[in-house]
Design a protein around this motif. Structure first.
Motif, PDB file in Angstrom:
ATOM      1  N   LEU A 173     -38.514   1.578 -13.043  1.00  9.12           N
ATOM      2  CA  LEU A 173     -38.872   2.180 -11.752  1.00  9.12           C
ATOM      3  C   LEU A 173     -38.340   3.606 -11.618  1.00  9.12           C
ATOM      4  O   LEU A 173     -38.950   4.450 -10.970  1.00  9.12           O
ATOM      5  N   PHE A 174     -37.164   3.864 -12.221  1.00  5.04           N
ATOM      6  CA  PHE A 174     -36.642   5.238 -12.226  1.00  5.04           C
ATOM      7  C   PHE A 174     -37.635   6.136 -12.955  1.00  5.04           C
ATOM      8  O   PHE A 174     -38.051   7.183 -12.437  1.00  5.04           O
ATOM      9  N   ALA A 175     -38.023   5.714 -14.174  1.00  7.78           N
ATOM     10  CA  ALA A 175     -38.938   6.522 -14.984  1.00  7.78           C
ATOM     11  C   ALA A 175     -40.257   6.726 -14.241  1.00  7.78           C
ATOM     12  O   ALA A 175     -40.778   7.839 -14.145  1.00  7.78           O
ATOM     13  N   LEU A 176     -40.764   5.633 -13.661  1.00  7.43           N
ATOM     14  CA  LEU A 176     -42.038   5.697 -12.940  1.00  7.43           C
ATOM     15  C   LEU A 176     -41.925   6.601 -11.709  1.00  7.43           C
ATOM     16  O   LEU A 176     -42.824   7.400 -11.423  1.00  7.43           O
ATOM     17  N   GLY A 177     -40.809   6.495 -10.977  1.00  5.25           N
ATOM     18  CA  GLY A 177     -40.587   7.303  -9.770  1.00  5.25           C
ATOM     19  C   GLY A 177     -40.592   8.787 -10.106  1.00  5.25           C
ATOM     20  O   GLY A 177     -41.245   9.600  -9.443  1.00  5.25           O
ATOM     21  N   TRP A 178     -39.875   9.170 -11.170  1.00  3.44           N
ATOM     22  CA  TRP A 178     -39.827  10.586 -11.552  1.00  3.44           C
ATOM     23  C   TRP A 178     -41.185  11.039 -12.071  1.00  3.44           C
ATOM     24  O   TRP A 178     -41.649  12.126 -11.759  1.00  3.44           O
ATOM     25  N   TYR A 179     -41.843  10.183 -12.851  1.00  4.98           N
ATOM     26  CA  TYR A 179     -43.146  10.522 -13.434  1.00  4.98           C
ATOM     27  C   TYR A 179     -44.180  10.744 -12.334  1.00  4.98           C
ATOM     28  O   TYR A 179     -44.859  11.763 -12.297  1.00  4.98           O
ATOM     29  N   MET A 180     -44.284   9.800 -11.407  1.00  8.26           N
ATOM     30  CA  MET A 180     -45.355   9.870 -10.397  1.00  8.26           C
ATOM     31  C   MET A 180     -45.164  11.057  -9.461  1.00  8.26           C
ATOM     32  O   MET A 180     -46.134  11.642  -8.993  1.00  8.26           O
ATOM     33  N   ASN A 181     -43.877  11.427  -9.198  1.00  8.59           N
ATOM     34  CA  ASN A 181     -43.614  12.550  -8.291  1.00  8.59           C
ATOM     35  C   ASN A 181     -44.097  13.879  -8.865  1.00  8.59           C
ATOM     36  O   ASN A 181     -44.316  14.826  -8.130  1.00  8.59           O
ATOM     37  N   GLU A 182     -44.249  13.949 -10.190  1.00 10.99           N
ATOM     38  CA  GLU A 182     -44.702  15.174 -10.842  1.00 10.99           C
ATOM     39  C   GLU A 182     -46.229  15.282 -10.850  1.00 10.99           C
ATOM     40  O   GLU A 182     -46.767  16.332 -11.178  1.00 10.99           O
ATOM     41  N   LEU A 183     -46.926  14.177 -10.548  1.00 13.39           N
ATOM     42  CA  LEU A 183     -48.387  14.196 -10.634  1.00 13.39           C
ATOM     43  C   LEU A 183     -48.978  15.029  -9.498  1.00 13.39           C
ATOM     44  O   LEU A 183     -48.466  15.003  -8.377  1.00 13.39           O
ATOM     45  N   ALA A 187     -31.059   7.001  -5.328  1.00 11.21           N
ATOM     46  CA  ALA A 187     -31.366   7.039  -6.765  1.00 11.21           C
ATOM     47  C   ALA A 187     -30.241   7.765  -7.517  1.00 11.21           C
ATOM     48  O   ALA A 187     -29.809   7.311  -8.586  1.00 11.21           O
ATOM     49  N   SER A 188     -29.748   8.890  -6.946  1.00  5.74           N
ATOM     50  CA  SER A 188     -28.675   9.647  -7.625  1.00  5.74           C
ATOM     51  C   SER A 188     -27.419   8.784  -7.751  1.00  5.74           C
ATOM     52  O   SER A 188     -26.768   8.768  -8.801  1.00  5.74           O
ATOM     53  N   ILE A 189     -27.070   8.070  -6.682  1.00  2.00           N
ATOM     54  CA  ILE A 189     -25.855   7.247  -6.727  1.00  2.00           C
ATOM     55  C   ILE A 189     -26.048   6.090  -7.706  1.00  2.00           C
ATOM     56  O   ILE A 189     -25.175   5.815  -8.544  1.00  2.00           O
ATOM     57  N   PHE A 211     -52.588   5.626  -7.826  1.00  2.00           N
ATOM     58  CA  PHE A 211     -52.415   4.450  -8.686  1.00  2.00           C
ATOM     59  C   PHE A 211     -50.936   4.235  -9.018  1.00  2.00           C
ATOM     60  O   PHE A 211     -50.398   3.127  -8.842  1.00  2.00           O
ATOM     61  N   TYR A 212     -50.253   5.303  -9.479  1.00  2.00           N
ATOM     62  CA  TYR A 212     -48.856   5.130  -9.894  1.00  2.00           C
ATOM     63  C   TYR A 212     -47.936   4.874  -8.689  1.00  2.00           C
ATOM     64  O   TYR A 212     -46.961   4.136  -8.798  1.00  2.00           O
ATOM     65  N   PHE A 213     -48.244   5.491  -7.538  1.00  2.00           N
ATOM     66  CA  PHE A 213     -47.440   5.212  -6.335  1.00  2.00           C
ATOM     67  C   PHE A 213     -47.573   3.734  -5.964  1.00  2.00           C
ATOM     68  O   PHE A 213     -46.584   3.066  -5.653  1.00  2.00           O
ATOM     69  N   ASN A 214     -48.825   3.220  -5.989  1.00  2.00           N
ATOM     70  CA  ASN A 214     -49.026   1.807  -5.632  1.00  2.00           C
ATOM     71  C   ASN A 214     -48.320   0.893  -6.623  1.00  2.00           C
ATOM     72  O   ASN A 214     -47.754  -0.133  -6.232  1.00  2.00           O
ATOM     73  N   LEU A 215     -48.353   1.272  -7.906  1.00  2.00           N
ATOM     74  CA  LEU A 215     -47.678   0.463  -8.928  1.00  2.00           C
ATOM     75  C   LEU A 215     -46.165   0.455  -8.668  1.00  2.00           C
ATOM     76  O   LEU A 215     -45.515  -0.594  -8.674  1.00  2.00           O
ATOM     77  N   HIS A 216     -45.598   1.649  -8.400  1.00  2.00           N
ATOM     78  CA  HIS A 216     -44.161   1.774  -8.127  1.00  2.00           C
ATOM     79  C   HIS A 216     -43.767   0.927  -6.913  1.00  2.00           C
ATOM     80  O   HIS A 216     -42.776   0.195  -6.938  1.00  2.00           O
ATOM     81  N   LYS A 217     -44.580   1.015  -5.860  1.00  2.00           N
ATOM     82  CA  LYS A 217     -44.252   0.288  -4.628  1.00  2.00           C
ATOM     83  C   LYS A 217     -44.356  -1.227  -4.852  1.00  2.00           C
ATOM     84  O   LYS A 217     -43.515  -1.987  -4.368  1.00  2.00           O
TER      85      LYS A 217
END
Ligand code: HEM
Length: 187
Positions: A13-23, A154-156, A54-60
């Protein structure tokens, strides 16, 4: 088992969260999504959507599943006492270990909860793998507050996970006290 499942999914989810935010926002809608552009698996959508949606829905959806798994794990942990820490550990080490573990539990709840609240206050709401679960209240003030809280959590959490892994490796390879064996089937 539950420990390892939650660990893998949270890291994903970390990887997906960072990835999707860049889209990019507002790119064209598509029905075929090459998962992470790796050329390994192509996802076919029944309804066209932008890759970002798509990636936001997957992450959620996966994130909400984590919230349920963490609730199960907390229930298990409260019902079962874990084995005592190795007697060879110094007092301060035990205090730090217990403190980190409690903080990890706290952040494992706050992380998906802040994500869920971001979603509740967004205009989209939550569809859990297409099943409607929460409406979107469309309140930008609260949404932005929880976006920041989710990012801060996420940072903590990533620092805590780093400490946790470093400690586990130290026990395994330097102290050689078999601490990793404590994580049995349902731990
Ligand atoms: C343990 C579970 C979770 C982890 C580790 C996680 C991790 C992340 C990360 C790393 C980001 C990117 C943050 C940034 O770049 O600032 C992110 C963004 C986001 N997450 Fe999660 N997340 C989790 C659960 C959830 C849940 C349950 C939901 C909603 C149901 C959710 C909704 C979102 C949303 C909407 C964003 C984008 C926020 C924005 O607009 O910038 N997350 N998440």
């Amino acid at each position: 088992m539950l420990h390892w499942l939650i660990a893998i999914v949270i890291l994903f989810l970390f990887a997906l969260g960072w990835y999707m935010n860049e889209l990019p926002r507002g790119s064209g809608k598509v029905t075929d999504i090459d998962l992470f552009d790796l050329g390994i698996y192509t996802f076919h959508l029944t309804e066209a959507a932008t890759p970002r949606t798509f990636y936001f829905n997957l992450h959620k959806s996966i994130g909400f599943t984590v919230l349920l798994l963490v609730a199960l794990r907390l229930y298990w942990r409260l019902m079962h006492r874990p084995p005592a820490l190795p007697a060879s550990m110094k007092r301060w080490e035990k205090v730090v270990a217990h403190g980190t573990h409690h903080l990890l539990y706290l952040m494992m709840v706050l992380m998906p909860l802040t994500g869920l609240l971001t979603t509740l206050y967004s205009k989209y709401g939550l569809h859990w793998f297409s099943v409607p679960v929460l409406p979107g209240l469309d309140n930008p003030g609260w949404r932005d507050f929880f976006v920041d809280a989710h990012g801060f959590s996420a940072s903590i959490l990533i620092v805590l996970i780093g400490l946790h892994i470093a400690a586990a490796l130290k026990h395994q390879f330097i102290d050689k006290d078999n601490t990793l064996k404590r994580m049995s089937f349902f731990d």
